[in-house]
Design a protein around this motif. Structure first.
Motif, PDB file in Angstrom:
ATOM      1  N   SER A 295      24.871   9.895  18.222  1.00 43.75           N
ATOM      2  CA  SER A 295      25.488  10.258  19.849  1.00 43.75           C
ATOM      3  C   SER A 295      23.573  11.061  19.571  1.00 43.75           C
ATOM      4  O   SER A 295      23.573  11.397  18.533  1.00 43.75           O
ATOM      5  CB  SER A 295      26.324  11.004  19.881  1.00 43.75           C
ATOM      6  N   GLY A 296      22.864  11.492  20.913  1.00 48.41           N
ATOM      7  CA  GLY A 296      22.345  12.479  20.834  1.00 48.41           C
ATOM      8  C   GLY A 296      22.389  13.410  20.510  1.00 48.41           C
ATOM      9  O   GLY A 296      21.318  14.280  19.329  1.00 48.41           O
ATOM     10  N   LEU A 297      23.493  14.108  20.341  1.00 49.69           N
ATOM     11  CA  LEU A 297      23.880  15.654  19.876  1.00 49.69           C
ATOM     12  C   LEU A 297      24.096  15.364  18.350  1.00 49.69           C
ATOM     13  O   LEU A 297      23.497  16.392  18.175  1.00 49.69           O
ATOM     14  CB  LEU A 297      26.000  15.836  20.946  1.00 49.69           C
ATOM     15  N   GLU A 298      24.223  14.758  17.881  1.00 47.60           N
ATOM     16  CA  GLU A 298      24.744  14.066  16.011  1.00 47.60           C
ATOM     17  C   GLU A 298      22.948  14.118  16.346  1.00 47.60           C
ATOM     18  O   GLU A 298      22.822  15.181  14.270  1.00 47.60           O
ATOM     19  CB  GLU A 298      24.690  13.240  15.519  1.00 47.60           C
ATOM     20  N   ILE A 299      21.701  13.813  16.055  1.00 48.06           N
ATOM     21  CA  ILE A 299      20.773  13.396  16.207  1.00 48.06           C
ATOM     22  C   ILE A 299      19.794  14.686  15.890  1.00 48.06           C
ATOM     23  O   ILE A 299      19.377  14.821  15.602  1.00 48.06           O
ATOM     24  CB  ILE A 299      20.032  12.023  17.162  1.00 48.06           C
ATOM     25  N   CYS A 300      20.692  15.724  16.865  1.00 51.54           N
ATOM     26  CA  CYS A 300      19.768  16.899  17.598  1.00 51.54           C
ATOM     27  C   CYS A 300      20.279  17.702  16.366  1.00 51.54           C
ATOM     28  O   CYS A 300      19.026  18.444  15.589  1.00 51.54           O
ATOM     29  CB  CYS A 300      19.961  17.090  18.320  1.00 51.54           C
ATOM     30  N   LYS A 301      21.460  17.772  16.068  1.00 52.84           N
ATOM     31  CA  LYS A 301      21.812  18.555  15.083  1.00 52.84           C
ATOM     32  C   LYS A 301      21.589  18.275  13.295  1.00 52.84           C
ATOM     33  O   LYS A 301      20.787  18.954  12.400  1.00 52.84           O
ATOM     34  CB  LYS A 301      23.820  18.347  14.636  1.00 52.84           C
ATOM     35  N   LYS A 302      20.902  17.256  13.094  1.00 52.45           N
ATOM     36  CA  LYS A 302      20.561  16.695  11.515  1.00 52.45           C
ATOM     37  C   LYS A 302      19.099  17.090  11.765  1.00 52.45           C
ATOM     38  O   LYS A 302      18.427  18.125  10.866  1.00 52.45           O
ATOM     39  CB  LYS A 302      21.052  14.987  11.661  1.00 52.45           C
ATOM     40  N   LEU A 303      18.696  17.028  12.628  1.00 53.67           N
ATOM     41  CA  LEU A 303      16.515  17.045  13.095  1.00 53.67           C
ATOM     42  C   LEU A 303      16.494  18.596  12.729  1.00 53.67           C
ATOM     43  O   LEU A 303      15.997  18.531  12.258  1.00 53.67           O
ATOM     44  CB  LEU A 303      16.575  16.909  13.849  1.00 53.67           C
ATOM     45  N   ARG A 304      17.651  19.393  13.460  1.00 59.03           N
ATOM     46  CA  ARG A 304      17.529  21.084  12.741  1.00 59.03           C
ATOM     47  C   ARG A 304      17.614  20.675  11.990  1.00 59.03           C
ATOM     48  O   ARG A 304      17.097  22.224  11.411  1.00 59.03           O
ATOM     49  CB  ARG A 304      18.387  21.667  14.293  1.00 59.03           C
ATOM     50  N   ARG A 305      18.949  20.960  10.962  1.00 57.70           N
ATOM     51  CA  ARG A 305      19.544  20.862   9.560  1.00 57.70           C
ATOM     52  C   ARG A 305      18.225  20.552   9.163  1.00 57.70           C
ATOM     53  O   ARG A 305      18.063  21.152   8.174  1.00 57.70           O
ATOM     54  CB  ARG A 305      20.545  20.367   9.590  1.00 57.70           C
ATOM     55  N   ASP A 306      17.520  19.434   8.974  1.00 54.60           N
ATOM     56  CA  ASP A 306      16.598  19.103   8.875  1.00 54.60           C
ATOM     57  C   ASP A 306      15.152  19.853   8.613  1.00 54.60           C
ATOM     58  O   ASP A 306      14.001  19.215   8.332  1.00 54.60           O
ATOM     59  CB  ASP A 306      16.381  17.841   8.679  1.00 54.60           C
ATOM     60  N   GLY A 307      14.943  20.835  10.022  1.00 55.51           N
ATOM     61  CA  GLY A 307      13.544  21.666   9.901  1.00 55.51           C
ATOM     62  C   GLY A 307      12.764  21.565  10.841  1.00 55.51           C
ATOM     63  O   GLY A 307      11.927  20.964  11.150  1.00 55.51           O
ATOM     64  N   PHE A 308      13.786  20.325  12.328  1.00 51.78           N
ATOM     65  CA  PHE A 308      12.454  19.559  12.364  1.00 51.78           C
ATOM     66  C   PHE A 308      11.907  20.483  13.279  1.00 51.78           C
ATOM     67  O   PHE A 308      13.181  21.636  14.310  1.00 51.78           O
ATOM     68  CB  PHE A 308      13.026  18.225  13.470  1.00 51.78           C
ATOM     69  N   LYS A 309      10.624  21.166  14.401  1.00 51.95           N
ATOM     70  CA  LYS A 309      10.889  22.084  15.126  1.00 51.95           C
ATOM     71  C   LYS A 309      10.199  22.199  16.424  1.00 51.95           C
ATOM     72  O   LYS A 309      10.444  22.745  17.243  1.00 51.95           O
ATOM     73  CB  LYS A 309       9.580  23.105  14.330  1.00 51.95           C
ATOM     74  N   GLY A 310       9.833  20.360  17.043  1.00 50.25           N
ATOM     75  CA  GLY A 310       9.672  20.185  18.435  1.00 50.25           C
ATOM     76  C   GLY A 310      10.782  20.609  19.555  1.00 50.25           C
ATOM     77  O   GLY A 310      11.782  20.253  18.373  1.00 50.25           O
TER      78      GLY A 310
END
Length: 224
Positions: A59-74
């Protein structure tokens, strides 16, 4: 600005992608699958992500969570038909910067994208790349030789920018095609060769060096 757009509704995805490509200066990569969206976001540089909440596989929600945990700043803009306060809060707490309810008006989507880019990610200084006698400004996407401006079409500019960002790396024709035209494009991969030829006519001097090197059977590169 390069945008990753993840939306599994074919009609909405095609229409929105077409409007973004034709009515804005943004570069768009559209995918209909959550797993592919996550892989693209991890392996390529995107300035902004537009994620549908309900995507296949992830899901888009899970993608968002994972990317933020991995340091995505955009910036991340979530799209969803869920309009309850609880869902909005859940999306924002997952790391989304903004939230747009379906159905939405295209003009509002474009405005929100511009605001997110201006608010959080405006460049602090020009990013200028010099390649011998060429000067390329990646902030305003201008290319010049000395005091002479070299005018490129939008597609030529996207191709040149991709090669410049990956100087010293040989990019296959397939990768170039996917990054510049998109995997859903209806044009053929022969467009890569045609645009490289047109680009060389504009940036190469007669009887002088060729900036874009061909690697036989593989693709193209601009050397460091």
């Amino acid at each position: 600005m390069k945008i990753l757009f993840a939306e599994d509704d074919q009609k909405l995805g095609k229409m929105t992608t077409h409007l973004l490509k034709t009515q804005t200066p943004f570069q768009i990569e559209w995918t209909t699958n959550g797993k592919q969206a996550l892989e693209l976001a991890i392996h390529y540089d995107f300035d902004l992500l537009i994620l549908d909440w309900m995507l296949p596989e992830i899901s888009g929600l899970e993608i968002c969570k994972k990317l933020r945990r991995d340091g995505f700043k955009g910036p991340i803009l979530m799209l969803t038909a869920r309009d309850s306060i609880n869902h909005r809060v859940e999306g924002l707490e997952a790391g989304a910067d903004d939230y747009l309810i379906k159905p939405f008006d295209f003009s509002e989507l474009a405005a929100r994208i511009k605001v997110l880019n201006r608010r959080n990610f405006a460049p602090l200084q020009d990013e200028v790349i010099t390649i011998e006698d060429l000067t390329y400004n990646r902030t305003n996407f201008s290319l010049s030789r000395g005091n002479e401006q070299i005018i490129l079409t939008q597609r030529e500019l996207q191709l040149f920018d991709l090669l410049v960002k990956n100087r010293g790396i040989v990019l296959t024709r397939e990768v170039i095609f996917e990054r510049v035209w998109g995997i859903e494009s209806e044009v053929t991969s022969n467009a890569v060769e045609a645009y490289v030829k047109n680009l060389r006519k504009k940036i190469d001097l007669p009887n002088d060096r060729t900036y874009i090197k061909s690697v036989r059977g593989v693709g193209y590169t601009i050397e460091k």
